[in-house]
Write a protein that holds these residues in place. Structure first.
Motif, PDB file in Angstrom:
ATOM      1  N   UNK A   1       0.840  -1.202   0.000  1.00  0.00           N
ATOM      2  CA  UNK A   1       0.000   0.000   0.000  1.00  0.00           C
ATOM      3  C   UNK A   1       0.875   1.252   0.000  1.00  0.00           C
ATOM      4  N   UNK A   2       1.988   1.234   0.712  1.00  0.00           N
ATOM      5  CA  UNK A   2       2.874   2.394   0.732  1.00  0.00           C
ATOM      6  C   UNK A   2       3.420   2.694  -0.664  1.00  0.00           C
ATOM      7  N   UNK A   3       3.837   1.662  -1.390  1.00  0.00           N
ATOM      8  CA  UNK A   3       4.326   1.875  -2.754  1.00  0.00           C
ATOM      9  C   UNK A   3       3.211   2.390  -3.659  1.00  0.00           C
ATOM     10  N   UNK A   4       2.010   1.855  -3.474  1.00  0.00           N
ATOM     11  CA  UNK A   4       0.883   2.312  -4.282  1.00  0.00           C
ATOM     12  C   UNK A   4       0.572   3.779  -3.985  1.00  0.00           C
TER      13      UNK A   4
ATOM     14  N   UNK B   1      13.379   8.197  -6.341  1.00  0.00           N
ATOM     15  CA  UNK B   1      12.987   8.746  -5.037  1.00  0.00           C
ATOM     16  C   UNK B   1      12.277   7.745  -4.137  1.00  0.00           C
ATOM     17  N   UNK B   2      11.655   6.740  -4.715  1.00  0.00           N
ATOM     18  CA  UNK B   2      10.815   5.875  -3.901  1.00  0.00           C
ATOM     19  C   UNK B   2      11.229   4.438  -3.817  1.00  0.00           C
ATOM     20  N   UNK B   3      12.297   4.063  -4.537  1.00  0.00           N
ATOM     21  CA  UNK B   3      12.695   2.656  -4.593  1.00  0.00           C
ATOM     22  C   UNK B   3      11.500   1.770  -4.928  1.00  0.00           C
ATOM     23  N   UNK B   4      10.697   2.247  -5.879  1.00  0.00           N
ATOM     24  CA  UNK B   4       9.494   1.547  -6.298  1.00  0.00           C
ATOM     25  C   UNK B   4       9.681   1.093  -7.731  1.00  0.00           C
ATOM     26  N   UNK B   5       9.233  -0.111  -8.030  1.00  0.00           N
ATOM     27  CA  UNK B   5       9.315  -0.608  -9.393  1.00  0.00           C
ATOM     28  C   UNK B   5       8.552   0.319 -10.328  1.00  0.00           C
ATOM     29  N   UNK B   6       9.200   0.800 -11.390  1.00  0.00           N
ATOM     30  CA  UNK B   6       8.501   1.686 -12.320  1.00  0.00           C
ATOM     31  C   UNK B   6       7.362   0.991 -13.055  1.00  0.00           C
ATOM     32  N   UNK B   7       7.281  -0.315 -12.987  1.00  0.00           N
ATOM     33  CA  UNK B   7       6.235  -1.058 -13.688  1.00  0.00           C
ATOM     34  C   UNK B   7       4.846  -0.776 -13.111  1.00  0.00           C
ATOM     35  N   UNK B   8       4.786  -0.189 -11.901  1.00  0.00           N
ATOM     36  CA  UNK B   8       3.474   0.059 -11.312  1.00  0.00           C
ATOM     37  C   UNK B   8       3.011   1.493 -11.517  1.00  0.00           C
ATOM     38  N   UNK B   9       3.702   2.249 -12.345  1.00  0.00           N
ATOM     39  CA  UNK B   9       3.284   3.618 -12.664  1.00  0.00           C
ATOM     40  C   UNK B   9       1.852   3.615 -13.175  1.00  0.00           C
ATOM     41  N   UNK B  10       1.040   4.567 -12.714  1.00  0.00           N
ATOM     42  CA  UNK B  10      -0.364   4.647 -13.134  1.00  0.00           C
ATOM     43  C   UNK B  10      -0.504   4.780 -14.640  1.00  0.00           C
ATOM     44  N   UNK B  11       0.283   5.666 -15.218  1.00  0.00           N
ATOM     45  CA  UNK B  11       0.170   5.900 -16.658  1.00  0.00           C
ATOM     46  C   UNK B  11       0.693   4.691 -17.425  1.00  0.00           C
TER      47      UNK B  11
END
Length: 197
Positions: free
Chosen positions: A139-142, A179-189
């Motif tokens: 949820x934090x990554x989302x 900035x977020x150490x988040x997989x770019x694959x979950x980008x909304x766009x």
């Protein structure tokens, strides 16, 4: 500076970014923010601090760290009301952005970034974010995805046209990764582009 403030009617919390250097940069969460995130994240206060740090990094990368903006967490009923009032869609959504710039203004260019003092406001509905999130994503990554998406809208990015969507997806992916150490694959766009192809 980023501050958490009780929202109108106590129903939501604002992450307020201010250019004032006279105030402390310490983040503190209110009971309202904690209650809206409870049940969706393990530690609400820690998540809010993490989102604030992430937002500061994104704003710095976009060269808008000196501009005011707010991020509000709202309950599902309030989000539905906002979506109906401003978009004519009588259902809740996960994020709404209200840029200070006019539609005619371009993305925050050098000249614009020097003159605009207030980027605008982003409203996030944790319940809607949770209902739409990928089950393999925290949820934090989302929430980071939602925050960066809203911020980019405040900076003039959009995804109505293919070329705009690709540009916005690229910027989302860069900010999520750096900035977020988040997989770019979950980008909304990126998710939206892949469903259209």
């Amino acid at each position: 500076m980023l501050r958490f403030l009780r929202g109108v009617g106590g129903s939501h919390t604002l992450i307020k970014s201010s250019t004032s250097s006279a105030t402390s940069s310490t983040c503190s969460s209110t009971a309202s923010s904690v209650s809206l995130l409870q049940g969706y994240v393990e530690d609400s206060a820690k998540t809010i601090t993490s989102l604030s740090t992430f937002l500061q990094c994104c704003r710095k990368k976009l060269h808008v760290e000196k501009h005011d903006m707010s991020v509000s967490f709202v309950a599902i009923g309030e989000m539905q009301e906002l979506n109906n009032t401003f978009r004519g869609i009588d259902e809740p959504t996960d994020v709404l952005s209200f840029p200070f710039m006019d539609d005619e203004d371009d993305k925050l260019s050098t000249s614009l970034s020097e003159s605009v003092l207030d980027l605008g406001d982003v409203y996030i509905c944790p319940e809607e974010v949770a209902s739409r999130k990928n089950p393999n994503t925290s949820m934090e990554d989302e929430l980071k995805v939602i925050v960066v998406h809203g911020l980019l809208h405040l900076c003039g990015f959009d995804h109505k046209q293919d070329h705009e969507a690709k540009e916005m997806a690229s910027m989302e992916e860069q900010l999520l990764s750096k900035c977020g150490n988040v997989s770019p694959k979950i980008s909304l766009v990126s998710k939206a582009i892949s469903t259209f192809q």
